[in-house]
Write an enzyme that holds these catalytic residues in place. Structure first.
Site, PDB file in Angstrom:
ATOM      1  N   SER A 146       0.830  -1.200   0.000  1.00 37.52           N
ATOM      2  CA  SER A 146       0.000   0.000   0.000  1.00 37.52           C
ATOM      3  C   SER A 146       0.873   1.261   0.000  1.00 37.52           C
ATOM      4  CB  SER A 146      -0.958  -0.046   1.198  1.00 37.52           C
ATOM      5  OG  SER A 146      -1.982   0.907   1.076  1.00 37.52           O
ATOM      6  N   ASP A 222     -10.131  -5.775  -3.143  1.00 31.14           N
ATOM      7  CA  ASP A 222      -9.542  -4.733  -2.310  1.00 31.14           C
ATOM      8  C   ASP A 222     -10.501  -3.546  -2.229  1.00 31.14           C
ATOM      9  OD1 ASP A 222      -7.938  -2.493  -1.413  1.00 31.14           O
ATOM     10  OD2 ASP A 222      -6.155  -3.644  -1.960  1.00 31.14           O
ATOM     11  N   HIS A 255      -7.359  -6.024   1.022  1.00 30.72           N
ATOM     12  CA  HIS A 255      -6.178  -5.200   1.287  1.00 30.72           C
ATOM     13  C   HIS A 255      -5.426  -5.630   2.541  1.00 30.72           C
ATOM     14  CE1 HIS A 255      -4.072  -1.516   0.138  1.00 30.72           C
ATOM     15  NE2 HIS A 255      -4.021  -1.132   1.404  1.00 30.72           N
TER      16      HIS A 255
END
Length: 276
Positions: A146, A222, A255
């Site tokens: 991320s 995600d 995620h």
């Protein structure tokens, strides 16, 4: 430096250290996994992991399951905190700015400029510290998740020849074009978008002087996919620049660290191959 944690893990040892950072002007912590070979004093290649928003060094070392694979491949894995911290370090009530959200850049705006220099810390200070104190070879790679995926990709692209390989899980590939990035880059760097390009993978690819292949894994479930991550922008930028990209879209994955733990072995095998 002071070691504050040590745990046997998969034949090696997982440690956490703290030290005074000159780049960040505060105390910092980092995790380091030493495989069995390194624990015996043998020099091993090193992989740097950069975590995402809200994380410390603890998230990766406790949730990724990386130790098993690092020991199998004889890799040292270093996982720093995501930002400067402590009394006197600027912060913001929001989770995506301030402490826990360093974005791996060198801030130029107040009140951030004094401490928020994570680019210098990751690219220069931390590797020098690791190479001086631990049994590492000169071979190094970098990866992250991320916000940390953004950091890994941009740091690798800006330092040709420094890393043997780079990869990312669900990276922020175009911070100049998404809310997370626009907020952070404005706060840390100001309104001049030309300054933002130094910390934007899609922009850096246009002038990259090294064709280091990019490995990226992205879950198609995600929750941040369409708003913040936009891997299609990375694919388009790589195609336009003729830059090699392996983009794995993983069906059903989100995620979280469940996603990372599912494919961390593949990423460490990828880096191990490049580091030998």
């Amino acid at each position: 430096m002071e070691r504050i944690e040590r745990h046997a893990s998969h034949g090696g040892v997982q440690e956490v250290w703290k030290h005074a950072s000159s780049a960040l002007q505060c105390e910092m912590r980092f995790g380091i996994y030493l495989p069995e070979a390194a624990a015996r004093g043998e020099k091993c290649p090193v992989v740097y992991w950069l975590s995402g928003l809200t994380c410390t060094e603890q998230n990766f070392i406790g949730k990724s399951g990386a130790q098993r694979y690092a020991n199998e491949h004889g890799l040292i894995v270093v996982s720093p905190d995501t930002s400067p911290r402590g009394e006197g370090v600027a912060d913001d009530p929001a989770y995506d700015l301030g402490q826990g959200a360093g974005f791996y850049l060198n801030a130029t705006q107040q009140p951030w400029a004094k401490h928020f220099r994570m680019y210098d810390y990751v690219a220069d200070e931390l590797p020098a510290l690791i190479e001086a104190r631990f049994p590492v070879t000169e071979a190094r790679s970098i990866f992250g998740h991320s916000m940390g995926g953004h950091g890994a990709l941009t740091i690798a692209l800006r330092n040709p020849g420094r890393y043997r390989s780079v990869s990312a899980f669900a990276p922020i590939v175009a911070p100049s074009q998404v809310p997370w990035g626009e907020k952070a880059l404005t706060a840390y760097l100001g309104d001049d978008r030309a300054a933002w390009k130094h910390y934007d993978t899609v922009e850096l690819l246009k002038d990259a002087t090294e064709r280091l292949p990019l490995l990226v894994d992205q879950g198609d479930s995600d929750e941040f996919l369409d708003r913040e991550l936009k891997p299609e922008l990375l694919r388009a930028a790589c195609e336009a620049a003729g830059h090699r990209l392996q983009l794995n879209v993983r069906a059903g994955y989100d995620h979280s660290y469940y996603f990372i733990a599912s494919f961390i072995g593949e990423h460490l095998a990828y880096h191990a191959k490049a580091l030998r």
